[in-house]
Enzyme design. Sequence first.
Site, PDB file in Angstrom:
ATOM      1  CB  CYS A  23      -0.888   0.014   1.233  1.00 34.61           C
ATOM      2  SG  CYS A  23      -2.361  -0.987   1.068  1.00 34.61           S
ATOM      3  CG  ASP A  24       5.343   2.888   0.558  1.00 31.82           C
ATOM      4  OD1 ASP A  24       5.680   3.079   1.732  1.00 31.82           O
ATOM      5  OD2 ASP A  24       5.767   3.581  -0.389  1.00 31.82           O
TER       6      ASP A  24
END
EC number: 4.1.1.17
Lengths: 388, 388
Positions: free
Chosen positions: A336-337
Site C-alpha cells: 500500500c506504499d
Amino acid sequence: MTESFAVDRRYEAEARIRRFLDQENPSTPCLVIDLATIRARYQAIRAALPSIDIFYAVKSNPESDVVGTLVEQGSHFDVASPAEIDLCLERGAAPSSISYSNPIKKAADIAYAYSRGVRMFVSDSEQDVRFVAEHAPGSSVLVRILVHSKGSTYPFGNKFGCDPEMATDLLRLAHQLGLVPLGIAFHAGSQQLSVEGWDSGIADAALIAAKLRAEGIETSTVNLGGGLPAVYQASTPSLDDFAAAIESSIARHFGAVRPRVMIEPGRAISAEAGMIRSSVVLVSRKSYSDERRWVYIDIGRYQGLAETEGEAIAYALRTSRDGGPVGPIVLAGPTCDADDVIYQHTRYDLPLDLKAGDHVDILHAGAYTSSYSSVCFNGFPPLATYCV
Amino acid sequence: MTESFAVDRRYEAEARIRRFLDQENPSTPCLVIDLATIRARYQAIRAALPSIDIFYAVKSNPESDVVGTLVEQGSHFDVASPAEIDLCLERGAAPSSISYSNPIKKAADIAYAYSRGVRMFVSDSEQDVRFVAEHAPGSSVLVRILVHSKGSTYPFGNKFGCDPEMATDLLRLAHQLGLVPLGIAFHAGSQQLSVEGWDSGIADAALIAAKLRAEGIETSTVNLGGGLPAVYQASTPSLDDFAAAIESSIARHFGAVRPRVMIEPGRAISAEAGMIRSSVVLVSRKSYSDERRWVYIDIGRYQGLAETEGEAIAYALRTSRDGGPVGPIVLAGPTCDADDVIYQHTRYDLPLDLKAGDHVDILHAGAYTSSYSSVCFNGFPPLATYCV
C-alpha cells in the site's frame, strides 16, 4: 572469456533455474541462485585478474551456500559486520581470508572480529584506527580515501573515506600504534561502467605509498574496492578490458614496486547468478484514456527490489506470455506504499495479454536483493531464496 | 485537547520510555513504544472526530501489542495483507472491524480474507472487483479514486485509485455482481499538513454517490483514507482544525444525506508513541578543513529509518550530551552502503563533545520504522521493538 561463451553460460544458468522452478513450483516471489554461475563468475574474474586477490563482498548476497561455494573456490571475503564474519567462518573461510572493510565499527565489534581471528581492517578516521589498535592490537590497517567515481551507476558520495592528507596521517598513526599500515583502500562506485574508474584512486594510493616510503614506512597493499559491474540489460566492458585498464594504472603509478592488490567484487559475482520469479497480481488502467497499463507484481521495493530506487538498476524482465504483441506499462509492487513503484520513467513493454497469475521473471537479480527485504512491511514476508 | 495538554502528554510518554531504557538498558538500536500514547492518540482522534469510524492503518506499526491496545479501545483496522488480517484477529479484532484496503490483491488472498470473515474490500480496478465478487461473494466494496494530494509530505502519486468515471462504473459493476457498492475511498497523501487536503476527494465522492443514487444505486459510505499527520519537529494543525475542515467538507458536499465516514490514520496514532534509541558508532571528519562532523549511528535507512529517504521526515533528535555547545553534522547509518546517509541536506546541530557510545534518541519514531527493517542487510539485525 569470449562474449559468446559468456552468453552461452547465461542461457545455461537460466535454463537450470527454470528447471528448478518448473519442478518445485515454489510460491512467488522467490529468488533462485545458480551456484554454478557463482563459481563461473569468480573464475572469470580470477582469470582476468590473476595477480589480484579477490575479496567477495558478502553484503551483495549473504546466502550461506553462496559463501560456501566461494570458500571452495579459494575466495577471500569483504565483510561489513560481525554477523558476516560468523557466516564466513561457519562456511569454512580462514580468518586470514577476511577483511573487515566497513570503516564504521563499534569498539565491541572490532574486539569480536579480533577474537574470531580477523586481522585486517579498513579505517577512514582517527577514532577507528585507535579503536583497532586498542581492540585488535597488531592488526593490519588499510585507510580508505575519498575518490570521485565518475562512470558509476551508484556513485559513492562522500560517506566513506577521507582526503589523502588525512589518510597519510592515519597510516602514520597506525604505524605509531603498532599496527601494520597496509596501504590505501578506495571505492570506484558500485556498478562502475568506465574501465578508467579506478585510475585516480590508484594514482592517489601510489603517491601516498611513495610519501610514506620516503619516511621509512613501507606499505604493501592497495585495495581497489568494489565496482566491477554486472550485466543487467546494456552490455558492459569485458572483464579483460577492466583488467587491462587496472593493470596499466597500477604499472603506471606504482612503477617497479608492485603492491599486493585486492579487489572486492560483489554484484560482479552474484548478480548474474540470480533470477527472481514473481507473479502478476493485477493489471489495470487508471482511466479509459490511460495509454499505459499498470502491472502490479508480488514483489516490490520492500521485498528485495531496493536497487530500483530512482530506477537506478533496470533489470531485464521475461514473462510467461512473451512472444506476442506488447505495449507500454508501469511496473509496481504489491504494498500500500505509494513509493513502491518499480519503473514508471524507464520504458518497459510487456505482452498485451499479460494477466493475474502470469509470471514475471527478473533476470540477474542475485545481488543486493534478498538481504534488503523488509522483515514484514505491509505484512509481506521477506524474499525466499533457493540455491540450485 | 489543548496544546499544553498535548505537550504534557508527550513529556510523560518520553519519561516512561526513558525509565524503561534506564532500567533495562537494552542493546541499541531499539524502538520503544509507549502503549499509553497509542491509547491517548486514538482517544484524541475519536474525540475530535466523534462521528467518524477510525480504522487504524496496521502497516504504520504492526507490533502485536499496539494492535491489541487498539482492539481494546474499539478501533477498526485497515489491513494490507493476509498476515495483517491474522494479526488483528489473533488480538481479538472482530472480522467486521477489518477493511482489506489494499486495492492490489491476489485472488487467493481475497479468498483467504473471506474465509476469515472479512467482508469489506477496497478496489480500484475491474479485475479486483471481479475477483472480490468471485472469492468474497456478497461483500462490500469501496472504490478508490485518484486525488491530487497537495499539502502532503508524501504525495501518493498515481499508484492507487482510478478516475471518477471509471470508479462510477466499478461501483455499478459491483452492484451487478451482487456485491454491496459501499462508496468511494481516497487517500489525501501521507503526513497531510493542509486541513483542506480531503476536500476535493469528498467532493468527488459526493458527486459519484449522487450520480449512482439517480440510477437507483444507493451507496452509504466514504473512506477518507490516511493522511492525518504526526508531529515530528514543526507543529501541525490541531486535530480539531482537521475535524472542522473535514466535517465542513462533508456537510457542504453531501448535504442532508450524511454518509458513514471512515478514516484510516496510521502515523497519527503510532508515530508519537515511539522513540528509537541509537548509539554513536563514530564521529569523524573527511578532511582537516571539513566544517561538518560526520556522526555515524547504529541505525540507518536499512534498519528502520526508511522514511528519511530524500530526507522527507526530519525526526527530532536528543543526545546524552545535550546542553553544551553544538555544531553542524551529517548523520549517517552504519552499513557499507553509500545511500545509507540519513541527513546531509537538512541542517542538524549536535553537541561538540558527542562521541562513540553516546546515545542519539530519535523521537516520534513509532510509525513506518520497525516493519521496514531489512532482514539482514550488511549483516545488521532488524530493529528490536519493546512496548511499555
